[in-house]
Every structure is written in C-alpha cells, then in structure tokens.
Design an enzyme around this catalytic site. Structure first.
Site, PDB file in Angstrom:
ATOM      1  N   GLU A 324      -5.352 -48.766 -14.172  1.00 32.77           N
ATOM      2  CA  GLU A 324      -4.400 -49.076 -15.247  1.00 32.77           C
ATOM      3  C   GLU A 324      -4.667 -50.346 -15.995  1.00 32.77           C
ATOM      4  O   GLU A 324      -3.834 -51.406 -16.083  1.00 32.77           O
ATOM      5  CB  GLU A 324      -3.031 -49.180 -14.559  1.00 32.77           C
ATOM      6  N   ASN A 367      -9.444 -45.729 -13.601  1.00 35.69           N
ATOM      7  CA  ASN A 367      -8.263 -44.804 -13.714  1.00 35.69           C
ATOM      8  C   ASN A 367      -7.067 -45.333 -14.508  1.00 35.69           C
ATOM      9  O   ASN A 367      -7.067 -46.573 -14.284  1.00 35.69           O
ATOM     10  CB  ASN A 367      -8.043 -44.468 -12.260  1.00 35.69           C
ATOM     11  N   HIS A 402       0.377 -38.061 -14.619  1.00 37.73           N
ATOM     12  CA  HIS A 402       1.786 -37.710 -14.227  1.00 37.73           C
ATOM     13  C   HIS A 402       2.476 -37.433 -15.384  1.00 37.73           C
ATOM     14  O   HIS A 402       2.894 -38.252 -16.601  1.00 37.73           O
ATOM     15  CB  HIS A 402       2.279 -39.481 -13.940  1.00 37.73           C
ATOM     16  N   GLU A 431      -4.179 -37.873 -10.304  1.00 35.37           N
ATOM     17  CA  GLU A 431      -2.660 -38.247  -9.819  1.00 35.37           C
ATOM     18  C   GLU A 431      -1.801 -37.211 -10.199  1.00 35.37           C
ATOM     19  O   GLU A 431      -0.543 -37.473 -10.584  1.00 35.37           O
ATOM     20  CB  GLU A 431      -2.388 -39.500  -9.983  1.00 35.37           C
ATOM     21  N   ASP A 433       1.286 -34.827 -11.182  1.00 37.86           N
ATOM     22  CA  ASP A 433       2.338 -34.010 -10.827  1.00 37.86           C
ATOM     23  C   ASP A 433       3.316 -34.041 -11.883  1.00 37.86           C
ATOM     24  O   ASP A 433       2.929 -34.425 -13.157  1.00 37.86           O
ATOM     25  CB  ASP A 433       3.121 -35.131  -9.774  1.00 37.86           C
TER      26      ASP A 433
HETATM   27  C1  XIL Z   1       2.596 -45.060  -5.894  1.00 40.53           C
HETATM   28  C2  XIL Z   1       2.841 -44.674  -4.598  1.00 40.53           C
HETATM   29  O1  XIL Z   1       2.858 -43.074  -4.560  1.00 40.53           O
HETATM   30  C3  XIL Z   1       4.160 -45.026  -4.110  1.00 40.53           C
HETATM   31  O2  XIL Z   1       4.156 -44.621  -2.769  1.00 40.53           O
HETATM   32  C4  XIL Z   1       4.019 -46.572  -4.215  1.00 40.53           C
HETATM   33  O3  XIL Z   1       5.252 -46.977  -3.908  1.00 40.53           O
HETATM   34  C5  XIL Z   1       3.765 -47.027  -5.511  1.00 40.53           C
HETATM   35  O4  XIL Z   1       2.560 -46.474  -6.009  1.00 40.53           O
HETATM   36  N1  XIL Z   1      -0.069 -44.811 -10.107  1.00 40.53           N
HETATM   37  C6  XIL Z   1      -1.018 -44.929  -9.399  1.00 40.53           C
HETATM   38  C7  XIL Z   1      -0.624 -44.924  -7.827  1.00 40.53           C
HETATM   39  O5  XIL Z   1      -2.181 -45.445  -9.664  1.00 40.53           O
HETATM   40  O6  XIL Z   1      -1.327 -45.895  -6.969  1.00 40.53           O
HETATM   41  C8  XIL Z   1       0.759 -44.951  -7.853  1.00 40.53           C
HETATM   42  O7  XIL Z   1       1.060 -44.622  -6.369  1.00 40.53           O
HETATM   43  C9  XIL Z   1       1.748 -43.885  -8.834  1.00 40.53           C
HETATM   44  C10 XIL Z   1       1.098 -44.558 -10.231  1.00 40.53           C
END
Ligand code: XIL
Length: 662
Positions: A324, A367, A402, A431, A433
């Site tokens: 990020e 990422n 996401h 990641e 979802d």
């Molecule tokens: C999230 C985890 O899933 C949570 O359990 C934690 O509290 C916060 O982080 N982007 C990312 C991940 O790169 O590391 C994050 O994970 C979600 C968003």
C-alpha cells in the site's frame, strides 16, 4: 430462519439455573444452527459465581447495580488498568470452536474504555487475545461487549477477563454468556477449488484457528497456498527493536509445510501494524526527514527484513515486500507514510534490495488495494516502471481485490491486468473478498439472498477473467477461508459481512459454485432482498395499503397457493410462494402451512416469518403483507437445503383452511 435461533437462545437462557454453570446440551442435531450456551454468569444467587480478580483487586457480589435481575459482580481496589474480573474457561472452551462471548459492563463511577480479552498460557508463556477492543463505558448505563473467540492451540491456562484502557475505577459486570454454534462437517463430495482452477495456485489468508479441526480440513481440501493474515506483520514479528518473535507465524508455517501448502509472506513493509518505535528517532522524538533519521530508519528496515526473511528461508516463496505505498490523491502518487516522509522512495528500494539478497529464491511483490481504479493503477504502473528501470528487483504486482457485489466492473478489472502486461512481471490477486455491502450504511443480520446471488456472479466473472490470463497471473488468494472469520466484520464498520466462498458453518455458498461450476448457480431473475421488500412497504401484488380499512377475517377465506422452485444447486435451492386470497373476505393476517416430504429445511426467508418443526413449516405474514383483500395475493421467497430429492409440497393451508394448489 431468522426468528428461530433467537427464540431458542432466550428459552435456553431462561432455563439456566441461577448459579454459575457450564451447560452442554448433548442432544443437538448436527445441522441445527441454534447456539449452545456453555457458560452463563448472572450473579443472581448472591455469589461471585467463580469469578476472581487478575491480581490483588477485590471481587464481590453487588446489588448496587444489576443489568438483569438484582445482582452483578463488582470489582474494586484495582491498582492497574489491566486488573479486572476474570473467569477460568479451561475445559469449557474447546480448541477450534468459535465461541461468542457477551458481557455487560458498567463503571461504578467515572468513565473509561473497556476491553474483553482472553489470557492463555502454554509452556508457561502467556499470550493475550483481544476479543472486543476498546469500548466506551460509563457509570450511567450498561454497555455490552460481544465478540468471537476461537482457541487455536493447546493451553494449560485459559481465562476470559475484562480490563480498562487507562483508569483504575471500580466496575461492574453482569449477564455474561458464551455460546457456540456446533460445527458442521465440511462437504467432502464437492469439487476442490484447487482442482477446478488449475491455471494458477489458489490460496486463502488465515489468522490462527483455521488450521485446526474442520477449518484445517476445508483449507486442505480447497487451497494450494496460504497467507498468514497478520502473523508476519511487523508488530507480530519485531514488537520491540531487535526482539524477533515468530510465536504467531511458526505454527501456521509448520502446518503449511506438513500439508504441502505454499506460503505467501505478507508483509515486510507497511504503514499499518508497525510499532511506533520503528519511527521514533534516537532522540525519542518522531522521526523527520533528517539524514540521521533516514539512516536509522533504513537500518531498522534492513535489519527487520534480514531477520524475518532469513528465519523462513525457502519456506516462503513469495513476499509482499511493500504494501500500500500508492496514494492516488497525491499528485505524485506516493503515500505520505512515515516511511516516505523520512526516506522518500528509498525505503522501497532498500526493501527490495535486501529481500532479494536474503531470499533470492522468492518472488518479490509490490502489493496494493484498489488497483482497478485508473488513477491508482497508473501511479502504481509508473512507480514500478521507474523502479524496475533503476534495477530494483520487483518481480510481481499484487492486486488486493477487496471488492463488493457491485464494484468494480469486469472491464475495469481487465484494464488493471492488461495495464501491467508490458512490464513483463507476474501479477497476483492477493487478498480477494467480495463484500455483500455496497455502502457503509447498510447492515444485514443475515445476508440477503439476492446479494449472495450477485456475489456468486461476481466470483464467477472475476475467476473467468483471471483464468483468461494464465501467463500473467501466478496466484489468486482469498482474504479468508470462510464467512465465520473475515476482517470485513469490523472494517470499514462493524457489521456481519459474508465475502468468501464458504458460509459461517463452512458450507459451500453460491459464490463457491460461481468459481467451481457456474451452471449450478441460480439463473432466474434476482429475488428481492429483505431490505428492498421492507422499503416498498407492500408487495407489488397486494392491492391495498396496510392502512386501508378492511373487515377482520376469522380465517375462513378460500385460498390458492403457488409454490415454485426458482433455482436449485447441490444441497440448496431457492423457492417462491404466492399466497392468494380467493375468498370473499379480506384477511388481516395469514399463516401458511405445508409439509416437506424430502427432508428439506428452510434456511432463510424474506417476506414472512418461518417456523419449521421437522417436516412441518408455518410461515406467518410480515408486518407489511398481512392484509390480503379478497382477490389479493402476496409472494415471499426463501432459501432452503435439500438432499436426495426436493419434491414440491402437495398441500397447503392458510389460517387452517385447505387451499387450491396452482
Ligand atoms: C487486515 C487483517 O485481515 C486484519 O485482521 C487486521 O486487523 C487488519 O489487517 N490490506 C492488507 C491486509 O494488506 O494486511 C489487511 O489485513 C487487509 C487490507
């Protein structure tokens, strides 16, 4: 079936004797989602019901305050914020079972933040798991803390406790419960995602307990790879300077190795979940853009990566080296994190250089989220192009993905992928979802059927897209295993989300079929969601408004019922039932009854309230569709489960009267 579990919980709680008890209800159907209560402390018997302090504070029964009844537990004489009421749950909580713990808290005076946590000890080493984070509490009212907890490993000590964040005032607790919904066995007769999607490895992120019992089986059955969701972040691996600890990640890594799962390492450098000491200068002040601070920060970064990446060696084949770093609201696209503010882009250069040195075998990724957004995508593209031209060893772009049921479009997602093709680097979906929510103000207690259907289409279309690019995409990872444990339950707001392929009881959702065999997804027009139905007040087919004056009926009207299966997939189906008043008198409320003959079960219903006892189903009208004038009708929908056959019920009654079946 929304109404049933609540009623059942209430009945169970009422039935529990006043003393501190551990109740285990043995006779419980395996597929019954009614929670089983394993502990309740109501402090109605004048005792402390097994609770004690965490150290020398005083714990006593109190009648000065009570949440329910006349008694509560009072903790006084606290000399530190961590002191508070605690209860032994060793032997009550089983490993791998997700418990919902609820406690009511009230300060005796003043105000603070309260937290609910679990302390566990193994081999004499203590660990503290937060169940509910800081929640404002005062002396003016009771505040409920409710959270879920799953014990992931064997322990010799296990206690739940309440603490505060800063003050040491006395506090009350009351009406504590812990319950769980019995696990269902995972479905072994369905295809494994990893066997169907063969273009690239498919993975899931896990945060601890997903390696035990049914969760572990689900992970092994469907996935090729795993990402520790938090265990490799800086706060977990180097909580204080040069003090490296792998207590969180090592069990996951050992599990991955034993089960032949590849591991994505997430993440070496991020602006979140990084302890504040990292950005604190030698003078104890927050670092700024000075040469000394920059040198110190880059040295810390190098030391961190050398230790963490070396600890796992070739066991981690892919690293999210930086996470990020793009902020498209900046004209140069660079996120103004402490990393950037102190070092410019050198933190990225250093991170990749060191990662390559320590883990020459590993694929090194940059990422980010929202890489489907054109501005963000283009900044990321430009940054990667520039750094690669300098020789920075970036092997891969990670797209977090996401997303939600409405966003983004497939076209934008495809542009995201094609944009990076000229760079000749790997792309990974890291990641993924798919939230069922499309705005922060929505909140569903049960996922609406139409959202789950939309979600299945999104998974179907996104996976079809990814599979078009097998040369570019080298893995797809979902951010979680099943809907019982998703970070979206608390992000961006607290509410239950359902963004993954398996439901809260680890059963395949339509989303799963979207990935594995889209022909099995419901194909009829989307059903209306409960919220949509409610907001229209009356079903379109009802010809009077709820306020129209109609003469009450005693339920002798003739009726007609049409029952349709509108979609069916292995184990599940969707139905639609039209209830018509064919008599001459208006109905002001209706009860529809039928018998399932194939063992079907209603799992969710909109436009009415269902109660099912064995084969017998009763659906009572919702508040807005009870008025059925002569000649009027209303339609409700439901989701159900079935095995073997799914016959249409042969007979229906409305308010006790047999109906015509159309
Ligand atoms: C999230 C985890 O899933 C949570 O359990 C934690 O509290 C916060 O982080 N982007 C990312 C991940 O790169 O590391 C994050 O994970 C979600 C968003």
């Amino acid at each position: 079936m929304r109404a049933l579990p609540r009623l059942a919980i209430a009945a169970l709680l009422v039935a529990i004797p006043a003393a501190a008890v551990t109740v285990t209800v043995a006779a419980h159907a395996a597929d019954d989602p009614t929670p089983i209560t394993v502990l309740t402390s109501d402090f109605e018997d004048g005792t402390v019901q097994g609770w004690s302090g965490r150290s020398a504070e005083t714990v006593a029964h109190s009648t000065a305050q009570a949440h329910g009844g006349t008694g509560s537990l009072l903790v006084s004489g606290r000399t530190a914020a961590w002191q508070g009421p605690s209860l032994d749950v060793l032997g009550t909580f089983e490993k791998g079972t997700a418990y919902t713990i609820s406690v009511w808290v009230r300060m005796a005076s003043g105000s603070d933040n309260a937290r609910l946590s679990v302390e566990r000890r193994a081999g004499g080493v203590a660990a503290y798991d937060q169940v509910v984070g800081n929640t404002a509490v005062t002396s003016g009212s009771w505040v409920n803390l409710t959270g879920r907890y799953t014990l992931a490993s064997d322990v010799e000590f296990l206690r739940v406790y309440v603490e505060t964040s800063s003050t040491t005032g006395s506090l009350h607790i009351d009406d504590v419960t812990a319950s769980y919904v019995p696990a269902l066995p995972i479905q072994t007769g369905i295809p494994s995602v990893k066997d169907v999607v063969t273009e690239f490895p498919v993975g899931a992120a896990i945060t601890g307990a997903e390696i035990v019992t049914e969760h572990g089986q689900l992970l092994n059955k469907h996935f090729d790879s795993v990402t520790p969701g938090n265990a490799l972040k800086w706060d977990a691996t180097e909580p204080s300077e040069n003090n490296f600890t792998y207590a969180q990640a090592d069990p996951l890594m050992a599990y991955a190795k034993a089960n032949n799962l590849a591991v994505r390492g997430h993440t070496l450098v991020w602006h979140n979940q990084t302890p504040s000491w990292v950005f604190t200068g030698a003078d104890g002040q927050p670092m700024t853009a000075t040469a000394e601070d920059k040198e110190l920060l880059l040295a810390r970064l190098e030391n961190h990566i050398r230790n963490v990446a070396a600890h796992y060696g070739t066991d981690i084949g892919v690293w999210d080296v930086v996470n990020e770093v793009i902020d498209e609201s900046q004209s140069d696209g660079n996120r103004r994190s402490s990393w950037y503010n102190v070092t410019g882009l050198d933190y990225i250069r250093t991170a990749f250089r060191v990662a390559r040195e320590v883990a020459p075998h590993a694929k090194l990724c940059i990422n980010d989220y929202n890489t489907n957004v054109a501005a963000k995508r283009d900044h990321l593209f430009n940054l990667v192009s520039t750094l690669k031209a300098e020789g920075v060893p970036i092997d891969c772009v990670g797209h977090q993905m996401h997303i939600n049921v409405n966003w983004p479009t497939i076209a934008d997602t495809e542009s995201m992928l094609t944009k990076f093709i000229p760079l000749n680097i790997d792309q990974q979906i890291t990641e993924m979802d798919v939230s069922i929510y499309t705005s922060n103000s929505e909140n569903f207690t049960t996922p609406p059927a139409d959202r789950l259907l939309k979600q299945a289409y999104v998974y179907r279309d996104m996976f079809a897209l990814f599979r078009k690019y097998p040369a570019e995409i080298t893995s797809v990872t979902l951010w979680g295993l099943a809907d019982d444990n998703t970070w979206l339950d608390t992000f961006p707001v607290t509410r239950k989300d359902a963004p993954l392929l398996f439901d809260t009881r680890l059963q395949a959702k339509q989303a799963y079929w979207g990935v594995v065999d889209p022909s099995k997804i419901e194909t009829s027009p989307s059903p209306s969601s409960p919220s949509a139905s409610v907001s229209t007040s009356v079903s379109p087919s009802v010809s009077v408004s709820p306020s129209a004056s109609v003469s009450p009926s005693t339920g002798t009207s003739a009726c007609a019922v049409t029952y349709r299966i509108t979609g069916s997939w292995p184990g599940g189906f969707q139905g639609e039932v039209k209830v018509g008043n064919t008599g001459t008198t208006a109905l002001t409320g209706w009860n529809l009854n039928w018998q399932f003959t194939g063992g079907q079960k209603i799992t969710q219903l909109w436009g009415g309230s269902p109660v099912q006892t064995g084969a017998a189903v009763t659906v009572t009208n919702a508040s807005w569709n009870g008025n059925l004038p002569a000649g009027g009708s209303t339609t409700f929908g439901f989701l159900g489960s079935w095995t073997g056959t799914n016959p249409v019920p042969a007979a229906f009654t409305v308010n006790g009267t047999a109906c015509a079946v159309l």
